[in-house]
Design a protein around this motif. Structure first.
Motif, PDB file in Angstrom:
ATOM      1  N   GLY A 245       0.794  -1.205   0.113  1.00 29.10           N
ATOM      2  CA  GLY A 245      -0.025   0.010   0.035  1.00 29.10           C
ATOM      3  C   GLY A 245       0.821   1.273   0.147  1.00 29.10           C
ATOM      4  O   GLY A 245       0.689   2.021   0.833  1.00 29.10           O
ATOM      5  N   ALA A 246       1.997   1.290  -0.887  1.00 30.28           N
ATOM      6  CA  ALA A 246       3.025   2.405  -0.844  1.00 30.28           C
ATOM      7  C   ALA A 246       2.244   3.874  -1.401  1.00 30.28           C
ATOM      8  O   ALA A 246       1.181   3.671  -2.242  1.00 30.28           O
ATOM      9  CB  ALA A 246       4.033   2.034  -1.801  1.00 30.28           C
ATOM     10  N   ARG A 247       2.659   4.640  -0.831  1.00 30.50           N
ATOM     11  CA  ARG A 247       2.196   6.162  -1.281  1.00 30.50           C
ATOM     12  C   ARG A 247       2.933   6.878  -2.262  1.00 30.50           C
ATOM     13  O   ARG A 247       2.733   7.748  -2.628  1.00 30.50           O
ATOM     14  CB  ARG A 247       1.905   7.234  -0.086  1.00 30.50           C
ATOM     15  CG  ARG A 247       0.492   6.598   0.749  1.00 30.50           C
ATOM     16  CD  ARG A 247       0.203   7.177   2.001  1.00 30.50           C
ATOM     17  NE  ARG A 247       0.013   8.689   1.567  1.00 30.50           N
ATOM     18  CZ  ARG A 247       0.131   9.742   2.071  1.00 30.50           C
ATOM     19  NH1 ARG A 247       0.941   9.483   3.355  1.00 30.50           N
ATOM     20  NH2 ARG A 247       0.081  10.842   1.750  1.00 30.50           N
ATOM     21  N   SER A 248       4.213   6.085  -2.324  1.00 22.20           N
ATOM     22  CA  SER A 248       5.223   6.613  -3.505  1.00 22.20           C
ATOM     23  C   SER A 248       6.447   5.454  -3.624  1.00 22.20           C
ATOM     24  O   SER A 248       6.436   4.718  -3.022  1.00 22.20           O
ATOM     25  CB  SER A 248       5.789   7.801  -3.223  1.00 22.20           C
ATOM     26  OG  SER A 248       6.575   7.742  -1.869  1.00 22.20           O
ATOM     27  N   ILE A 249       6.926   5.692  -4.776  1.00 23.10           N
ATOM     28  CA  ILE A 249       8.038   4.924  -5.212  1.00 23.10           C
ATOM     29  C   ILE A 249       9.391   5.575  -5.562  1.00 23.10           C
ATOM     30  O   ILE A 249       9.219   6.659  -5.863  1.00 23.10           O
ATOM     31  CB  ILE A 249       7.952   3.924  -6.560  1.00 23.10           C
ATOM     32  CG1 ILE A 249       6.515   3.067  -6.379  1.00 23.10           C
ATOM     33  CG2 ILE A 249       8.652   3.254  -6.992  1.00 23.10           C
ATOM     34  CD1 ILE A 249       5.953   2.383  -7.682  1.00 23.10           C
ATOM     35  N   VAL A 250      10.635   5.133  -4.778  1.00 23.47           N
ATOM     36  CA  VAL A 250      11.893   5.964  -4.857  1.00 23.47           C
ATOM     37  C   VAL A 250      12.744   4.960  -5.801  1.00 23.47           C
ATOM     38  O   VAL A 250      12.865   3.844  -5.449  1.00 23.47           O
ATOM     39  CB  VAL A 250      12.321   6.299  -3.657  1.00 23.47           C
ATOM     40  CG1 VAL A 250      13.680   6.736  -3.795  1.00 23.47           C
ATOM     41  CG2 VAL A 250      11.432   7.329  -2.980  1.00 23.47           C
ATOM     42  N   LEU A 251      13.438   5.561  -6.773  1.00 21.71           N
ATOM     43  CA  LEU A 251      14.486   4.703  -7.452  1.00 21.71           C
ATOM     44  C   LEU A 251      15.794   5.368  -7.465  1.00 21.71           C
ATOM     45  O   LEU A 251      15.724   6.579  -7.378  1.00 21.71           O
ATOM     46  CB  LEU A 251      14.328   4.777  -9.091  1.00 21.71           C
ATOM     47  CG  LEU A 251      12.913   3.776  -9.718  1.00 21.71           C
ATOM     48  CD1 LEU A 251      13.152   3.781 -11.182  1.00 21.71           C
ATOM     49  CD2 LEU A 251      12.782   2.522  -8.937  1.00 21.71           C
ATOM     50  N   GLY A 252      16.913   4.552  -7.116  1.00 25.96           N
ATOM     51  CA  GLY A 252      18.030   5.253  -6.955  1.00 25.96           C
ATOM     52  C   GLY A 252      19.326   4.108  -7.494  1.00 25.96           C
ATOM     53  O   GLY A 252      18.910   3.045  -7.807  1.00 25.96           O
ATOM     54  N   GLY A 253      20.411   4.794  -7.465  1.00 26.93           N
ATOM     55  CA  GLY A 253      21.637   3.940  -8.014  1.00 26.93           C
ATOM     56  C   GLY A 253      21.794   4.015  -9.492  1.00 26.93           C
ATOM     57  O   GLY A 253      20.969   4.372 -10.224  1.00 26.93           O
ATOM     58  N   GLY A 254      22.922   3.661  -9.855  1.00 28.57           N
ATOM     59  CA  GLY A 254      23.312   4.058 -11.320  1.00 28.57           C
ATOM     60  C   GLY A 254      22.448   3.401 -12.437  1.00 28.57           C
ATOM     61  O   GLY A 254      22.252   3.958 -13.344  1.00 28.57           O
TER      62      GLY A 254
END
Ligand code: KG4
Ligand code: ZN
Length: 354
Positions: free
Chosen positions: A279-288
């Protein structure tokens, strides 16, 4: 904006980064000296060479960032530095430089986990960038770099529950190895993206390792399949016995596309499924690997379909940099964390546990 002004150092792998970040968000200065050209000659990173290059570059990078930041030492609230995971010799250069600065200028020292830095890059704002909302909790964070691939749930700042990680190669490592296989040089990630963008044939299928319902990832089978497919394509093109003759570029493009599509498909599908499940309220992406345009496009489309805000830093903040260490360092500083001058490199420092 207000909040602590943090001077941050990153030297865990092959980029020497130094930044000045305010309130864990606003970048005042962010200078990165990349060793890519140095390591291209050996087709990968030689740890001793990387450590020596950090030593060579850390002072010039500091001078340039300090000049750009327009601040003085009395404005700086803390010095933060990556202390793991990473290459021991490389980490030690940044750690010792940060300790010296903290000691000489009598500032608190804050140790930061490199992977946490990749997550917190999502909070950064460039010097002139308009403010936008911070990622909302609970969120799902996917960090995909040269050394790590993990999916974690964050219900609040600085807390992580591991949902899945790679059981073999990291996503970036797979890009680098297949890049080499295709004769695309080092690092493979950006080269595969460029080659794939030129692909006209887009029907060569590479296998996906779904690992059942698990949120874990596996890329070693894909790498083996890539080798088999490349060998087959060489034989088809009549180059089976000519190891020094490169594959024709339309074929390289087609194979690069097929490989990239398989990696992106698995990363995006699992991240979206995890976001729905918690039930996420956002998604974060990171890394090369989050710099990859195909992954960004696919995630943008899927998140929009679910009406979920997706936060992906610009490509230059996905790959290693000091600003992300300033963003995470400010959070740790505000939480009261302080490292002593005995802070040591932790090459295998974990971030999240299940
Ligand atoms: O986060 P990072 O700069 O360093 C580590 O912490 O490992 O990630 C480097 C990795 C390399 O494997 C590189 O090939 C990959 O990120 N990478 C990309 C792209 N740009 C960098 N992979 C796919 N597409 C890209 N555009
Ligand atoms: Zn990294």
């Amino acid at each position: 904006m207000s909040g602590p002004l943090v001077l941050a150092l990153e030297s865990s792998c092959d980029e020497t980064g130094l930044a000045i970040v305010e309130g864990g968000r606003r970048i005042h200065a962010n200078v990165v000296a990349s060793q890519v050209a140095l390591h291209a000659a050996t087709g990968g990173i030689v740890p001793e060479v990387a450590a020596r290059a950090h030593l060579r570059w850390v002072v010039p990078v500091m001078d340039e960032a300090w000049g750009a930041g327009g601040v003085s030492w009395k404005d700086i609230d803390a010095v933060s530095v990556t202390y793991g995971p990473g290459l021991a010799g490389s980490l030690l250069v940044g750690i010792n430089f940060a300790k010296a600065l903290a000691w000489v200028h009598d500032k608190p020292l804050v140790g930061v986990n490199h992977l946490e830095g990749h997550v917190y890059a999502a909070w950064l704002l460039d010097p002139d960038e308009p403010e936008h909302p911070e990622p909302s909790f609970p969120l799902v964070a996917l960090v995909v770099s040269g050394g790590h691939t993990f999916l974690a749930e964050m219900r609040d700042h600085l807390t992580y529950r591991l949902l899945g990680q790679t059981v073999d190669d990291a996503a970036g490592e797979a890009f680098d190895k297949v890049g080499r296989l295709l004769g695309l040089g080092y690092p493979g990630g950006p080269a595969i993206q460029r080659a794939a963008e030129a692909a006209t044939a887009r029907d060569r299928m590479f296998p996906r390792a779904w690992l059942g319902d698990s949120f874990d990832f596996s890329f070693s089978g894909l790498k083996t399949a890539a080798r088999r497919i490349v060998d087959g394509a060489r034989a088809e093109a009549g180059l089976g016995d000519e190891p020094d003759v490169p594959l024709p570029s339309p074929l390289v493009a087609e194979l690069a596309w097929g490989f990239q599509d398989a990696v992106v498909d698995v990363l995006a599908t699992k991240t979206i499924r995890a976001a729905r499940e918690i039930g996420a309220r956002s998604i974060v992406l990171g890394g090369g690997v989050a710099a990859n345009a195909a992954l960004r496009d696919r995630m943008t489309a899927e998140a929009a379909g679910l009406d979920l805000p997706l936060v992906v830093p610009r490509p230059g903040l996905c790959t290693d940099n000091g600003a992300m260490i300033g963003a995470a360092g400010a959070r740790r500083f505000l939480a009261g964390e302080r490292a002593g001058l005995d802070l040591d490199a932790r090459p295998s420092l974990p971030l999240a546990t299940r």
